[in-house]
Each structure stands twice: as structure tokens, then as C-alpha cells.
Scaffold this motif. Structure first.
Motif, PDB file in Angstrom:
ATOM      1  N   LEU A 131      17.421 -25.330  28.654  1.00 42.77           N
ATOM      2  CA  LEU A 131      18.532 -26.012  27.989  1.00 42.77           C
ATOM      3  C   LEU A 131      18.842 -25.366  26.641  1.00 42.77           C
ATOM      4  O   LEU A 131      20.002 -25.141  26.289  1.00 42.77           O
ATOM      5  CB  LEU A 131      18.208 -27.497  27.811  1.00 42.77           C
ATOM      6  CG  LEU A 131      19.305 -28.386  27.257  1.00 42.77           C
ATOM      7  CD1 LEU A 131      20.566 -28.297  28.093  1.00 42.77           C
ATOM      8  CD2 LEU A 131      18.805 -29.830  27.190  1.00 42.77           C
ATOM      9  N   ALA A 132      17.799 -25.004  25.897  1.00 45.50           N
ATOM     10  CA  ALA A 132      17.997 -24.316  24.620  1.00 45.50           C
ATOM     11  C   ALA A 132      18.727 -22.994  24.827  1.00 45.50           C
ATOM     12  O   ALA A 132      19.645 -22.656  24.073  1.00 45.50           O
ATOM     13  CB  ALA A 132      16.645 -24.073  23.932  1.00 45.50           C
ATOM     14  N   ALA A 133      18.344 -22.259  25.862  1.00 47.35           N
ATOM     15  CA  ALA A 133      18.983 -20.969  26.141  1.00 47.35           C
ATOM     16  C   ALA A 133      20.470 -21.150  26.437  1.00 47.35           C
ATOM     17  O   ALA A 133      21.300 -20.341  26.001  1.00 47.35           O
ATOM     18  CB  ALA A 133      18.287 -20.281  27.312  1.00 47.35           C
ATOM     19  N   VAL A 134      20.828 -22.209  27.145  1.00 44.42           N
ATOM     20  CA  VAL A 134      22.238 -22.476  27.446  1.00 44.42           C
ATOM     21  C   VAL A 134      23.024 -22.690  26.156  1.00 44.42           C
ATOM     22  O   VAL A 134      24.099 -22.113  25.965  1.00 44.42           O
ATOM     23  CB  VAL A 134      22.381 -23.695  28.386  1.00 44.42           C
ATOM     24  CG1 VAL A 134      23.826 -24.164  28.471  1.00 44.42           C
ATOM     25  CG2 VAL A 134      21.839 -23.368  29.760  1.00 44.42           C
ATOM     26  N   PHE A 135      22.490 -23.511  25.256  1.00 46.53           N
ATOM     27  CA  PHE A 135      23.173 -23.761  23.986  1.00 46.53           C
ATOM     28  C   PHE A 135      23.272 -22.489  23.143  1.00 46.53           C
ATOM     29  O   PHE A 135      24.296 -22.235  22.520  1.00 46.53           O
ATOM     30  CB  PHE A 135      22.459 -24.857  23.196  1.00 46.53           C
ATOM     31  CG  PHE A 135      22.779 -26.243  23.675  1.00 46.53           C
ATOM     32  CD1 PHE A 135      23.990 -26.836  23.365  1.00 46.53           C
ATOM     33  CD2 PHE A 135      21.861 -26.952  24.439  1.00 46.53           C
ATOM     34  CE1 PHE A 135      24.301 -28.106  23.810  1.00 46.53           C
ATOM     35  CE2 PHE A 135      22.161 -28.228  24.893  1.00 46.53           C
ATOM     36  CZ  PHE A 135      23.376 -28.812  24.579  1.00 46.53           C
ATOM     37  N   LEU A 136      22.221 -21.694  23.113  1.00 50.70           N
ATOM     38  CA  LEU A 136      22.225 -20.470  22.313  1.00 50.70           C
ATOM     39  C   LEU A 136      23.187 -19.433  22.891  1.00 50.70           C
ATOM     40  O   LEU A 136      23.971 -18.834  22.147  1.00 50.70           O
ATOM     41  CB  LEU A 136      20.808 -19.896  22.217  1.00 50.70           C
ATOM     42  CG  LEU A 136      19.821 -20.730  21.394  1.00 50.70           C
ATOM     43  CD1 LEU A 136      18.400 -20.227  21.592  1.00 50.70           C
ATOM     44  CD2 LEU A 136      20.199 -20.699  19.919  1.00 50.70           C
ATOM     45  N   ARG A 137      23.143 -19.232  24.182  1.00 53.81           N
ATOM     46  CA  ARG A 137      24.026 -18.226  24.806  1.00 53.81           C
ATOM     47  C   ARG A 137      25.491 -18.628  24.723  1.00 53.81           C
ATOM     48  O   ARG A 137      26.367 -17.771  24.674  1.00 53.81           O
ATOM     49  CB  ARG A 137      23.596 -17.984  26.246  1.00 53.81           C
ATOM     50  CG  ARG A 137      22.298 -17.213  26.314  1.00 53.81           C
ATOM     51  CD  ARG A 137      21.983 -16.699  27.693  1.00 53.81           C
ATOM     52  NE  ARG A 137      20.795 -15.867  27.629  1.00 53.81           N
ATOM     53  CZ  ARG A 137      19.663 -16.147  28.261  1.00 53.81           C
ATOM     54  NH1 ARG A 137      19.571 -17.222  29.034  1.00 53.81           N
ATOM     55  NH2 ARG A 137      18.623 -15.350  28.135  1.00 53.81           N
ATOM     56  N   ALA A 138      25.756 -19.918  24.694  1.00 50.96           N
ATOM     57  CA  ALA A 138      27.145 -20.390  24.555  1.00 50.96           C
ATOM     58  C   ALA A 138      27.631 -20.269  23.116  1.00 50.96           C
ATOM     59  O   ALA A 138      28.808 -20.473  22.840  1.00 50.96           O
ATOM     60  CB  ALA A 138      27.249 -21.838  25.023  1.00 50.96           C
ATOM     61  N   GLY A 139      26.728 -19.955  22.196  1.00 50.64           N
ATOM     62  CA  GLY A 139      27.105 -19.806  20.797  1.00 50.64           C
ATOM     63  C   GLY A 139      27.269 -21.121  20.062  1.00 50.64           C
ATOM     64  O   GLY A 139      27.809 -21.156  18.958  1.00 50.64           O
ATOM     65  N   ARG A 140      26.804 -22.213  20.652  1.00 50.71           N
ATOM     66  CA  ARG A 140      26.953 -23.520  20.008  1.00 50.71           C
ATOM     67  C   ARG A 140      26.020 -23.671  18.815  1.00 50.71           C
ATOM     68  O   ARG A 140      26.320 -24.410  17.885  1.00 50.71           O
ATOM     69  CB  ARG A 140      26.689 -24.630  21.013  1.00 50.71           C
ATOM     70  CG  ARG A 140      27.766 -24.623  22.085  1.00 50.71           C
ATOM     71  CD  ARG A 140      27.951 -25.873  22.825  1.00 50.71           C
ATOM     72  NE  ARG A 140      27.998 -27.072  22.030  1.00 50.71           N
ATOM     73  CZ  ARG A 140      27.746 -28.265  22.522  1.00 50.71           C
ATOM     74  NH1 ARG A 140      27.439 -28.391  23.793  1.00 50.71           N
ATOM     75  NH2 ARG A 140      27.809 -29.329  21.768  1.00 50.71           N
ATOM     76  N   HIS A 141      24.880 -22.984  18.857  1.00 51.51           N
ATOM     77  CA  HIS A 141      23.913 -23.022  17.763  1.00 51.51           C
ATOM     78  C   HIS A 141      23.253 -21.650  17.664  1.00 51.51           C
ATOM     79  O   HIS A 141      23.178 -20.913  18.648  1.00 51.51           O
ATOM     80  CB  HIS A 141      22.836 -24.087  18.007  1.00 51.51           C
ATOM     81  CG  HIS A 141      23.408 -25.461  18.183  1.00 51.51           C
ATOM     82  ND1 HIS A 141      23.895 -26.198  17.134  1.00 51.51           N
ATOM     83  CD2 HIS A 141      23.601 -26.221  19.286  1.00 51.51           C
ATOM     84  CE1 HIS A 141      24.349 -27.352  17.576  1.00 51.51           C
ATOM     85  NE2 HIS A 141      24.193 -27.391  18.898  1.00 51.51           N
ATOM     86  N   ALA A 142      22.756 -21.335  16.478  1.00 50.27           N
ATOM     87  CA  ALA A 142      22.044 -20.069  16.280  1.00 50.27           C
ATOM     88  C   ALA A 142      20.544 -20.236  16.494  1.00 50.27           C
ATOM     89  O   ALA A 142      19.825 -19.258  16.691  1.00 50.27           O
ATOM     90  CB  ALA A 142      22.300 -19.539  14.869  1.00 50.27           C
ATOM     91  N   ARG A 143      20.094 -21.491  16.460  1.00 50.61           N
ATOM     92  CA  ARG A 143      18.653 -21.752  16.570  1.00 50.61           C
ATOM     93  C   ARG A 143      18.462 -23.108  17.241  1.00 50.61           C
ATOM     94  O   ARG A 143      19.219 -24.046  16.994  1.00 50.61           O
ATOM     95  CB  ARG A 143      18.058 -21.741  15.166  1.00 50.61           C
ATOM     96  CG  ARG A 143      16.655 -22.195  15.043  1.00 50.61           C
ATOM     97  CD  ARG A 143      16.100 -22.027  13.627  1.00 50.61           C
ATOM     98  NE  ARG A 143      16.946 -22.651  12.632  1.00 50.61           N
ATOM     99  CZ  ARG A 143      17.132 -22.182  11.399  1.00 50.61           C
ATOM    100  NH1 ARG A 143      16.542 -21.088  11.002  1.00 50.61           N
ATOM    101  NH2 ARG A 143      17.910 -22.810  10.558  1.00 50.61           N
ATOM    102  N   VAL A 144      17.422 -23.198  18.089  1.00 49.72           N
ATOM    103  CA  VAL A 144      17.043 -24.467  18.712  1.00 49.72           C
ATOM    104  C   VAL A 144      15.547 -24.670  18.482  1.00 49.72           C
ATOM    105  O   VAL A 144      14.745 -23.773  18.727  1.00 49.72           O
ATOM    106  CB  VAL A 144      17.360 -24.501  20.225  1.00 49.72           C
ATOM    107  CG1 VAL A 144      16.898 -25.820  20.837  1.00 49.72           C
ATOM    108  CG2 VAL A 144      18.847 -24.291  20.482  1.00 49.72           C
TER     109      VAL A 144
END
Length: 165
Positions: A131-144
Motif C-alpha cells: 500500500l505504501a508503494a502505491v502511494f509513493l509511486r502515484a506521487g501522493r507522498h514522498a515518504r510513508v
């Protein structure tokens, strides 16, 4: 496709008094009625962010027993005290409420998501990292920040990992 950096697993163990003192020192807001679940989240996030530059951050965290233990504590307090609890006693047991002091104490945190933890520990970590990878790859966050917090009588436990794009 961006390469993800997955940091080392950080493990923390605290007795109740030490955990409470650290959480109150690291929180920018008063922690009225905050239980060990919220305190573990604050201390874990503070450790993960220490010395890191501010950037868009998401916190994904969960617990196997935390919410259940907090609710049971309120109920047992009621049984032994023979008093009705206040509504905010039950509200204080809700893990998602940890988002409020987390976001107020750490301005870089834009999103907080609590995930109930069921089943095998390793499977949960794999799900959180995916799930963290999805958010990071989508550019929604720089860090999880991914975390597992377990308030226990013998010592409170927190495990945290930082994923960055």
C-alpha cells in the motif's frame, strides 16, 4: 518507475511511565486521555522523522491487540469502579484519533491511516509495504511510515519502517 527505498526495521520497547513521558515530550498538543496506542504512534513517528527533512508524509499503522485492549480497559474500569463511563472514554480508545496529535505535532504528515491487524504478522507487513508503494509511486507522498504498535502489560512494543521514493 521510481525505485523505492525501504529503511531498516526500528523496534522500540517501553515501560508505561517512560512511554507516557516520551509521548508527552514529543507531542505538540496535550495528550488528554491518550492511551498507549496513541503514545506508541507518536513516539514511533518522532523516531522515524528525527533528523529527516520535511516532506509530504503518510503514516500507515496498525495493531493486533491495541484497540481491543484499550476498550477492555475502559470496560474493566467501569466494572471495578461501578460508574458509568463518559462517552469520551470510549472515543479515546479509537485508534484513528491518534491522527489528530500526529498531524498537529508533525506538520509534514498529510495522511494517517490505521489498519486493523489480523492474521499473520508478515502478511500484514507485506500488505502495508504494498500500500505504501502505491502511494509513493502515484506521487501522493514522498515518504510513508509503516508501523505496528502493541501496548502490552510487560512492555509496550513499536516496530516502524520508513519507505521513500
Amino acid at each position: 518507475m521510481k525505485t523505492l527505498r525501504i529503511g531498516a526495521m526500528r523496534e522500540q520497547r517501553f515501560d508505561s511511565a517512560t512511554l507516557s513521558a516520551l509521548a508527552r515530550r514529543q507531542s505538540a498538543v496535550p495528550l488528554r486521555r491518550a492511551g498507549a496506542l496513541t503514545e506508541l504512534a507518536i513516539v514511533g513517528v518522532a523516531d522515524c522523522l528525527a533528523g529527516r527533512p520535511a516532506c509530504s508524509t503518510m503514516v500507515l499503522w496498525g495493531s493486533r491487540i491495541g484497540a481491543r485492549a484499550a476498550g477492555a480497559r475502559v470496560v474493566s474500569d467501569v466494572v471495578f469502579a461501578r460508574e458509568a463511563p463518559f462517552p469520551f472514554d470510549f472515543l479515546a480508545t479509537q485508534p484513528i484519533l491518534a491522527a489528530i496529535p500526529l498531524q498537529q505535532s508533525f506538520p509534514c504528515i498529510e495522511s494517517v491511516l490505521y489498519q486493523p491487524w489480523t492474521g499473520e504478522t508478515e502478511m500484514h507487513w507485506l500488505r502495508m509495504r504494498a500500500l505504501a508503494a502505491v502511494f509513493l509511486r502515484a506521487g501522493r507522498h514522498a515518504r510513508v511510515l509503516c508501523g505496528q504498535v502493541e501496548p502490552e502489560e510487560g512492555g509496550h512494543l513499536g516496530r516502524w519502517q520508513v519507505l521513500e521514493s
